[in-house]
Write an enzyme that holds these catalytic residues in place. Structure first.
Site, PDB file in Angstrom:
ATOM      1  N   LYS A  10       0.795  -0.921   0.123  1.00 11.98           N
ATOM      2  CA  LYS A  10       0.179  -0.469   0.579  1.00 11.98           C
ATOM      3  C   LYS A  10       0.911   1.499   0.188  1.00 11.98           C
ATOM      4  O   LYS A  10       1.576   1.388   0.292  1.00 11.98           O
ATOM      5  CB  LYS A  10      -1.151  -0.092   1.501  1.00 11.98           C
ATOM      6  CG  LYS A  10      -2.057  -1.092   0.796  1.00 11.98           C
ATOM      7  CD  LYS A  10      -2.423  -1.251   2.326  1.00 11.98           C
ATOM      8  CE  LYS A  10      -3.762  -2.487   2.276  1.00 11.98           C
ATOM      9  NZ  LYS A  10      -4.572  -2.012   3.644  1.00 11.98           N
ATOM     10  N   TYR A  50     -13.018  -1.341  -3.733  1.00 17.48           N
ATOM     11  CA  TYR A  50     -12.784  -1.370  -1.768  1.00 17.48           C
ATOM     12  C   TYR A  50     -14.521  -1.921  -2.022  1.00 17.48           C
ATOM     13  O   TYR A  50     -14.928  -1.583  -1.096  1.00 17.48           O
ATOM     14  CB  TYR A  50     -12.068  -0.667  -1.388  1.00 17.48           C
ATOM     15  CG  TYR A  50     -10.807  -1.502  -0.565  1.00 17.48           C
ATOM     16  CD1 TYR A  50     -10.811  -2.496   0.331  1.00 17.48           C
ATOM     17  CD2 TYR A  50      -9.697  -0.371  -0.685  1.00 17.48           C
ATOM     18  CE1 TYR A  50      -9.880  -2.909   0.536  1.00 17.48           C
ATOM     19  CE2 TYR A  50      -8.189  -1.038  -0.343  1.00 17.48           C
ATOM     20  CZ  TYR A  50      -8.357  -1.795   0.175  1.00 17.48           C
ATOM     21  OH  TYR A  50      -7.291  -2.411   0.679  1.00 17.48           O
ATOM     22  N   PHE A  58     -15.287   3.961   7.046  1.00 17.76           N
ATOM     23  CA  PHE A  58     -14.315   4.174   6.855  1.00 17.76           C
ATOM     24  C   PHE A  58     -13.323   3.818   5.646  1.00 17.76           C
ATOM     25  O   PHE A  58     -12.559   5.272   5.373  1.00 17.76           O
ATOM     26  CB  PHE A  58     -13.182   3.187   7.867  1.00 17.76           C
ATOM     27  CG  PHE A  58     -13.066   1.812   7.059  1.00 17.76           C
ATOM     28  CD1 PHE A  58     -12.527   1.588   6.343  1.00 17.76           C
ATOM     29  CD2 PHE A  58     -14.235   0.856   8.332  1.00 17.76           C
ATOM     30  CE1 PHE A  58     -13.201   0.422   5.878  1.00 17.76           C
ATOM     31  CE2 PHE A  58     -13.889  -0.231   7.991  1.00 17.76           C
ATOM     32  CZ  PHE A  58     -13.498  -0.646   7.015  1.00 17.76           C
ATOM     33  N   ARG A  86      -1.850 -13.837   4.613  1.00 18.06           N
ATOM     34  CA  ARG A  86      -3.163 -13.475   5.376  1.00 18.06           C
ATOM     35  C   ARG A  86      -2.172 -14.022   7.086  1.00 18.06           C
ATOM     36  O   ARG A  86      -1.747 -13.009   7.624  1.00 18.06           O
ATOM     37  CB  ARG A  86      -4.183 -14.323   5.355  1.00 18.06           C
ATOM     38  CG  ARG A  86      -5.219 -13.429   4.683  1.00 18.06           C
ATOM     39  CD  ARG A  86      -6.501 -13.798   3.859  1.00 18.06           C
ATOM     40  NE  ARG A  86      -7.519 -13.354   5.204  1.00 18.06           N
ATOM     41  CZ  ARG A  86      -7.912 -11.706   5.522  1.00 18.06           C
ATOM     42  NH1 ARG A  86      -7.278 -10.858   3.829  1.00 18.06           N
ATOM     43  NH2 ARG A  86      -8.232 -11.412   5.930  1.00 18.06           N
ATOM     44  N   THR A  92      -5.525  -7.456  10.838  1.00 16.55           N
ATOM     45  CA  THR A  92      -5.981  -5.617   9.728  1.00 16.55           C
ATOM     46  C   THR A  92      -5.451  -4.955  10.786  1.00 16.55           C
ATOM     47  O   THR A  92      -4.440  -3.809  10.472  1.00 16.55           O
ATOM     48  CB  THR A  92      -7.498  -5.656   9.212  1.00 16.55           C
ATOM     49  OG1 THR A  92      -7.779  -6.513   9.288  1.00 16.55           O
ATOM     50  CG2 THR A  92      -7.917  -4.728   9.140  1.00 16.55           C
ATOM     51  N   ARG A 103       2.377  -6.531   9.337  1.00 16.63           N
ATOM     52  CA  ARG A 103       1.502  -5.520   9.757  1.00 16.63           C
ATOM     53  C   ARG A 103       2.491  -5.223  11.030  1.00 16.63           C
ATOM     54  O   ARG A 103       2.655  -3.621  11.083  1.00 16.63           O
ATOM     55  CB  ARG A 103       0.611  -5.634   9.976  1.00 16.63           C
ATOM     56  CG  ARG A 103      -0.287  -4.688   8.353  1.00 16.63           C
ATOM     57  CD  ARG A 103      -1.784  -6.489   8.129  1.00 16.63           C
ATOM     58  NE  ARG A 103      -2.453  -5.911   7.602  1.00 16.63           N
ATOM     59  CZ  ARG A 103      -3.501  -6.550   6.310  1.00 16.63           C
ATOM     60  NH1 ARG A 103      -3.990  -7.662   7.668  1.00 16.63           N
ATOM     61  NH2 ARG A 103      -3.966  -6.189   5.917  1.00 16.63           N
ATOM     62  N   ASN A 113      -1.833  -0.247   6.841  1.00 18.48           N
ATOM     63  CA  ASN A 113      -1.442  -1.108   7.246  1.00 18.48           C
ATOM     64  C   ASN A 113      -0.324  -1.772   6.172  1.00 18.48           C
ATOM     65  O   ASN A 113      -0.764  -3.015   6.325  1.00 18.48           O
ATOM     66  CB  ASN A 113      -2.898  -1.965   7.743  1.00 18.48           C
ATOM     67  CG  ASN A 113      -3.457  -2.593   6.733  1.00 18.48           C
ATOM     68  OD1 ASN A 113      -3.410  -2.156   5.456  1.00 18.48           O
ATOM     69  ND2 ASN A 113      -4.933  -3.138   7.081  1.00 18.48           N
ATOM     70  N   HIS A 116      -2.397  -5.389   1.218  1.00 18.38           N
ATOM     71  CA  HIS A 116      -3.421  -5.874   0.681  1.00 18.38           C
ATOM     72  C   HIS A 116      -2.994  -7.413   0.734  1.00 18.38           C
ATOM     73  O   HIS A 116      -2.830  -8.093  -0.083  1.00 18.38           O
ATOM     74  CB  HIS A 116      -4.155  -5.191   0.275  1.00 18.38           C
ATOM     75  CG  HIS A 116      -5.540  -5.653   0.026  1.00 18.38           C
ATOM     76  ND1 HIS A 116      -6.478  -5.629   0.395  1.00 18.38           N
ATOM     77  CD2 HIS A 116      -5.706  -6.368  -1.648  1.00 18.38           C
ATOM     78  CE1 HIS A 116      -7.449  -7.583  -0.064  1.00 18.38           C
ATOM     79  NE2 HIS A 116      -6.669  -7.350  -0.742  1.00 18.38           N
ATOM     80  N   GLU A 127      -9.772 -10.271  -7.926  1.00 16.38           N
ATOM     81  CA  GLU A 127      -8.459  -9.121  -7.337  1.00 16.38           C
ATOM     82  C   GLU A 127      -7.894  -9.247  -8.400  1.00 16.38           C
ATOM     83  O   GLU A 127      -6.965  -7.891  -9.110  1.00 16.38           O
ATOM     84  CB  GLU A 127      -8.373  -8.605  -5.854  1.00 16.38           C
ATOM     85  CG  GLU A 127      -9.598  -9.330  -5.406  1.00 16.38           C
ATOM     86  CD  GLU A 127      -8.934  -9.081  -3.787  1.00 16.38           C
ATOM     87  OE1 GLU A 127      -9.822  -8.418  -2.868  1.00 16.38           O
ATOM     88  OE2 GLU A 127      -7.831  -8.898  -3.065  1.00 16.38           O
TER      89      GLU A 127
END
Ligand code: CMP
Length: 139
Positions: A10, A50, A58, A86, A92, A103, A113, A116, A127
């Protein structure tokens, strides 16, 4: 069987110079980088990516964050790719992330964070298609 998943380094992580560290962490646990591209998202691209979070409080802030600067989109391949990614990313919210995860090591907040990762194999395919062509995904 080797499966693939989708990931984003990100804008916070790219701006902080953490892209290389994150790629190293992913390669160290056996991910093969099938495809990778630095890009920027327009507002409508971020809203589309998203869309499942559209009703969340948010959402506007998330779209603003994801459009603030360059990010790196990736197709990653490994056994059990979705779950393993993950695990390596961590929770998250970095405050809840396990030691040694991306993270925990690098992220600032639940929004900013760093990374993704798709939440299921079906989501991963959707995706991946948002950013990559069949040719890109040959590896
Ligand atoms: P990601 O895994 O990309 O999925 C949705 C993103 O929304 C998430 O990472 C965070 O960047 C952001 N997000 C999730 N929950 C919150 C929250 N409670 N507040 C702010 N941002 C959030």
């Amino acid at each position: 069987m080797k499966l693939r998943t989708f990931s984003i380094i990100k804008p916070d992580a790219v701006a902080a110079g953490h892209a290389g560290a994150i790629l190293s962490m992913l390669e160290e646990v056996g991910f093969k980088i099938l495809a990778l591209r630095m890009t920027r998202l327009t507002q409508s691209q971020a809203e589309g990516f998203y869309a499942v979070h559209r009703e969340r409080p948010f959402f506007p802030s998330l779209v603003k964050f994801m459009t603030e600067g360059p990010l790196i989109v990736m197709a990653l391949e490994r056994e059990d790719a979705v779950a393993k990614l993950r695990e390596v990313m961590g929770a998250t919210n970095p405050a809840n992330a396990a030691e040694g995860t991306v993270r925990k090591r690098l992220a600032q907040s639940i929004e900013r964070n760093c990374i993704h990762g798709s939440d299921a194999p079906e989501t991963a395919e959707v995706e991946l298609r948002y950013f990559f062509s069949t040719l890109d995904l040959q590896g």
